[in-house]
Motif scaffolding. Structure first.
Motif, PDB file in Angstrom:
ATOM      1  N   VAL A   1       0.831  -1.110  -0.104  1.00 38.43           N
ATOM      2  CA  VAL A   1      -0.023  -0.111  -0.059  1.00 38.43           C
ATOM      3  C   VAL A   1       0.989   1.228  -0.041  1.00 38.43           C
ATOM      4  CG1 VAL A   1      -1.895   1.187   1.311  1.00 38.43           C
ATOM      5  CG2 VAL A   1      -1.644  -1.242   1.210  1.00 38.43           C
ATOM      6  N   VAL A   2       0.727   1.860  -0.644  1.00 37.83           N
ATOM      7  CA  VAL A   2       1.655   3.333  -1.099  1.00 37.83           C
ATOM      8  C   VAL A   2       0.729   4.477  -0.856  1.00 37.83           C
ATOM      9  CG1 VAL A   2       2.939   4.641  -2.661  1.00 37.83           C
ATOM     10  CG2 VAL A   2       2.889   1.977  -2.801  1.00 37.83           C
ATOM     11  N   ALA A   3       1.323   5.349  -0.013  1.00 39.24           N
ATOM     12  CA  ALA A   3       0.632   6.621   0.241  1.00 39.24           C
ATOM     13  C   ALA A   3       0.687   7.579  -0.987  1.00 39.24           C
ATOM     14  CB  ALA A   3       1.048   7.198   1.560  1.00 39.24           C
ATOM     15  N   ALA A   4      -0.261   8.495  -0.969  1.00 43.51           N
ATOM     16  CA  ALA A   4      -0.210   9.569  -2.098  1.00 43.51           C
ATOM     17  C   ALA A   4       1.295  10.306  -2.172  1.00 43.51           C
ATOM     18  CB  ALA A   4      -1.284  10.782  -1.892  1.00 43.51           C
ATOM     19  N   ASP A   5       2.141  10.390  -1.368  1.00 40.17           N
ATOM     20  CA  ASP A   5       3.480  11.050  -1.317  1.00 40.17           C
ATOM     21  C   ASP A   5       4.378  10.032  -1.992  1.00 40.17           C
ATOM     22  OD1 ASP A   5       3.762   9.371   1.168  1.00 40.17           O
ATOM     23  OD2 ASP A   5       4.526  11.136   2.197  1.00 40.17           O
ATOM     24  N   GLY A   6       4.100   8.719  -1.963  1.00 40.65           N
ATOM     25  CA  GLY A   6       4.934   7.764  -2.638  1.00 40.65           C
ATOM     26  C   GLY A   6       5.618   6.852  -1.468  1.00 40.65           C
ATOM     27  N   SER A   7       5.348   7.111  -0.231  1.00 37.01           N
ATOM     28  CA  SER A   7       5.919   6.327   0.740  1.00 37.01           C
ATOM     29  C   SER A   7       4.888   5.134   0.869  1.00 37.01           C
ATOM     30  CB  SER A   7       6.145   7.085   2.300  1.00 37.01           C
ATOM     31  OG  SER A   7       4.753   7.368   2.610  1.00 37.01           O
ATOM     32  N   VAL A   8       5.739   3.799   1.164  1.00 40.61           N
ATOM     33  CA  VAL A   8       4.995   2.708   1.358  1.00 40.61           C
ATOM     34  C   VAL A   8       4.407   2.523   2.914  1.00 40.61           C
ATOM     35  CG1 VAL A   8       5.365   0.209   1.624  1.00 40.61           C
ATOM     36  CG2 VAL A   8       6.540   1.440  -0.323  1.00 40.61           C
ATOM     37  N   THR A   9       3.288   2.603   3.113  1.00 39.03           N
ATOM     38  CA  THR A   9       2.530   2.535   4.393  1.00 39.03           C
ATOM     39  C   THR A   9       2.440   0.945   4.803  1.00 39.03           C
ATOM     40  OG1 THR A   9       0.359   2.326   3.360  1.00 39.03           O
ATOM     41  CG2 THR A   9       1.222   4.631   4.062  1.00 39.03           C
ATOM     42  N   THR A  10       2.094   0.282   3.917  1.00 41.46           N
ATOM     43  CA  THR A  10       2.097  -1.252   4.201  1.00 41.46           C
ATOM     44  C   THR A  10       2.817  -2.065   3.248  1.00 41.46           C
ATOM     45  OG1 THR A  10       0.077  -1.056   5.226  1.00 41.46           O
ATOM     46  CG2 THR A  10       0.576  -3.323   4.653  1.00 41.46           C
ATOM     47  N   PRO A  11       4.086  -2.724   3.504  1.00 36.52           N
ATOM     48  CA  PRO A  11       4.956  -3.425   2.610  1.00 36.52           C
ATOM     49  C   PRO A  11       4.138  -4.630   1.907  1.00 36.52           C
ATOM     50  CG  PRO A  11       5.794  -4.062   4.605  1.00 36.52           C
ATOM     51  CD  PRO A  11       4.436  -2.946   5.068  1.00 36.52           C
ATOM     52  N   GLU A  12       4.627  -5.173   0.893  1.00 36.15           N
ATOM     53  CA  GLU A  12       4.104  -6.232   0.362  1.00 36.15           C
ATOM     54  C   GLU A  12       4.241  -7.584   1.017  1.00 36.15           C
ATOM     55  OE1 GLU A  12       5.123  -7.084  -3.845  1.00 36.15           O
ATOM     56  OE2 GLU A  12       6.964  -8.180  -3.072  1.00 36.15           O
ATOM     57  N   ASN A  13       3.055  -8.444   0.926  1.00 40.43           N
ATOM     58  CA  ASN A  13       3.355  -9.634   1.704  1.00 40.43           C
ATOM     59  C   ASN A  13       3.461 -10.885   0.592  1.00 40.43           C
ATOM     60  OD1 ASN A  13       3.150 -11.916   3.176  1.00 40.43           O
ATOM     61  ND2 ASN A  13       1.097 -11.526   3.703  1.00 40.43           N
ATOM     62  N   ALA A  14       4.719 -11.425   0.376  1.00 42.28           N
ATOM     63  CA  ALA A  14       4.874 -12.230  -0.701  1.00 42.28           C
ATOM     64  C   ALA A  14       5.340 -13.502  -0.155  1.00 42.28           C
ATOM     65  CB  ALA A  14       5.571 -11.623  -1.817  1.00 42.28           C
ATOM     66  N   ILE A  15       5.080 -14.655  -1.154  1.00 50.54           N
ATOM     67  CA  ILE A  15       6.064 -16.040  -0.988  1.00 50.54           C
ATOM     68  C   ILE A  15       7.069 -15.851  -1.713  1.00 50.54           C
ATOM     69  CG2 ILE A  15       5.902 -18.529  -0.962  1.00 50.54           C
ATOM     70  CD1 ILE A  15       2.849 -18.036  -0.409  1.00 50.54           C
ATOM     71  N   ARG A  16       8.289 -15.714  -1.331  1.00 53.86           N
ATOM     72  CA  ARG A  16       9.643 -15.571  -2.209  1.00 53.86           C
ATOM     73  C   ARG A  16      10.285 -16.959  -2.576  1.00 53.86           C
ATOM     74  NH1 ARG A  16       8.932 -11.413   1.175  1.00 53.86           N
ATOM     75  NH2 ARG A  16       9.030  -9.442   0.386  1.00 53.86           N
ATOM     76  N   TRP A  17       9.552 -17.798  -3.202  1.00 52.30           N
ATOM     77  CA  TRP A  17      10.134 -18.947  -3.758  1.00 52.30           C
ATOM     78  C   TRP A  17      11.292 -19.121  -4.299  1.00 52.30           C
ATOM     79  CZ3 TRP A  17      10.346 -20.513  -8.755  1.00 52.30           C
ATOM     80  CH2 TRP A  17       9.857 -19.938  -9.657  1.00 52.30           C
ATOM     81  N   GLY A  18      11.552 -18.013  -5.152  1.00 54.37           N
ATOM     82  CA  GLY A  18      13.000 -17.960  -5.829  1.00 54.37           C
ATOM     83  C   GLY A  18      14.016 -17.968  -4.917  1.00 54.37           C
ATOM     84  N   SER A  19      14.066 -17.040  -3.988  1.00 57.77           N
ATOM     85  CA  SER A  19      15.050 -17.167  -3.084  1.00 57.77           C
ATOM     86  C   SER A  19      15.306 -18.510  -2.217  1.00 57.77           C
ATOM     87  CB  SER A  19      14.750 -15.955  -1.900  1.00 57.77           C
ATOM     88  OG  SER A  19      15.572 -16.099  -0.752  1.00 57.77           O
ATOM     89  N   TRP A  20      14.139 -19.323  -1.981  1.00 62.36           N
ATOM     90  CA  TRP A  20      14.299 -20.659  -1.595  1.00 62.36           C
ATOM     91  C   TRP A  20      15.008 -21.481  -2.670  1.00 62.36           C
ATOM     92  CZ3 TRP A  20      11.527 -25.282  -2.709  1.00 62.36           C
ATOM     93  CH2 TRP A  20      11.673 -26.214  -1.827  1.00 62.36           C
ATOM     94  N   VAL A  21      14.692 -21.402  -3.899  1.00 61.32           N
ATOM     95  CA  VAL A  21      15.481 -22.332  -4.943  1.00 61.32           C
ATOM     96  C   VAL A  21      16.789 -21.982  -4.911  1.00 61.32           C
ATOM     97  CG1 VAL A  21      15.493 -22.440  -7.432  1.00 61.32           C
ATOM     98  CG2 VAL A  21      13.295 -22.284  -6.467  1.00 61.32           C
ATOM     99  N   ASN A  22      17.240 -20.671  -4.750  1.00 57.83           N
ATOM    100  CA  ASN A  22      18.585 -20.308  -4.625  1.00 57.83           C
ATOM    101  C   ASN A  22      19.199 -20.928  -3.391  1.00 57.83           C
ATOM    102  OD1 ASN A  22      18.610 -18.752  -7.009  1.00 57.83           O
ATOM    103  ND2 ASN A  22      18.619 -16.713  -5.667  1.00 57.83           N
ATOM    104  N   THR A  23      18.499 -21.048  -2.434  1.00 60.38           N
ATOM    105  CA  THR A  23      19.015 -21.725  -1.068  1.00 60.38           C
ATOM    106  C   THR A  23      18.959 -22.994  -1.375  1.00 60.38           C
ATOM    107  OG1 THR A  23      17.923 -20.037   0.164  1.00 60.38           O
ATOM    108  CG2 THR A  23      18.599 -21.930   1.531  1.00 60.38           C
ATOM    109  N   ILE A  24      18.240 -23.649  -2.248  1.00 60.95           N
ATOM    110  CA  ILE A  24      18.336 -25.211  -2.401  1.00 60.95           C
ATOM    111  C   ILE A  24      19.614 -25.397  -3.278  1.00 60.95           C
ATOM    112  CG2 ILE A  24      17.333 -27.327  -3.390  1.00 60.95           C
ATOM    113  CD1 ILE A  24      16.032 -26.493  -0.966  1.00 60.95           C
ATOM    114  N   VAL A  25      19.752 -24.663  -4.193  1.00 58.93           N
ATOM    115  CA  VAL A  25      20.726 -24.822  -5.007  1.00 58.93           C
ATOM    116  C   VAL A  25      22.149 -24.621  -4.427  1.00 58.93           C
ATOM    117  CG1 VAL A  25      22.157 -23.702  -7.234  1.00 58.93           C
ATOM    118  CG2 VAL A  25      19.675 -24.027  -7.202  1.00 58.93           C
TER     119      VAL A  25
END
Length: 135
Positions: free
Chosen positions: A63-87
């Motif tokens: 969620v981004v405010a009108a001034d461009g600052s992030v009020t609520t960061p995104e919530n995501a499953i970062r599966w690519g980072s996990w693939v890097n960890t497995i490699v």
């Protein structure tokens, strides 16, 4: 008590363990760099130019405010980072396998020494005593 602590710290096992922990940290940095800077770009190239570290499934957008600052960061499953960890894990495991294999090969195989002759058994000694007493 201080002398006992000094004796404990200066034993070979503690020193060897400390060196192993420091070396493991250094090897970990080298392997992480190898995976991130060499292996994953090659994997990404053959996967159609994908950068696995950026792969994710976004559950909630930021969620981004009108001034461009992030009020609520995104919530995501970062599966690519996990693939890097497995490699990374596979490469570390393979490197450790090679190190242990080379170490085992470099160790000199101890030739089994022939067992010392145990000498006569108790029964043999008793027979000799009996025969000596008969004479």
């Amino acid at each position: 008590m201080l002398k006992e602590f000094k004796d404990f710290i200066m034993t070979g096992n503690v020193i060897d363990f400390a060196v192993a922990v420091i070396m493991a940290g250094a090897v970990g940095l080298v392997v992480n760099g190898f995976v991130a800077d060499i292996v994953m770009p090659v994997v990404g190239h053959f996967a159609g130019g994908l950068d696995f570290s950026e792969m994710k499934v976004v559950l909630d957008e930021a969620v981004v405010a009108a001034d461009g600052s992030v009020t609520t960061p995104e919530n995501a499953i970062r599966w690519g980072s996990w693939v890097n960890t497995i490699v990374n894990l596979i490469i570390v495991g393979f490197v450790m396998f090679l190190i242990v294999k080379a170490y085992n090969k470099s160790k000199k195989k101890k030739e089994e020494e022939p067992a010392a002759d145990p000498g006569p058994s108790e029964v043999d000694l008793l027979k000799e005593i009996r025969d000596a007493l008969k004479k």
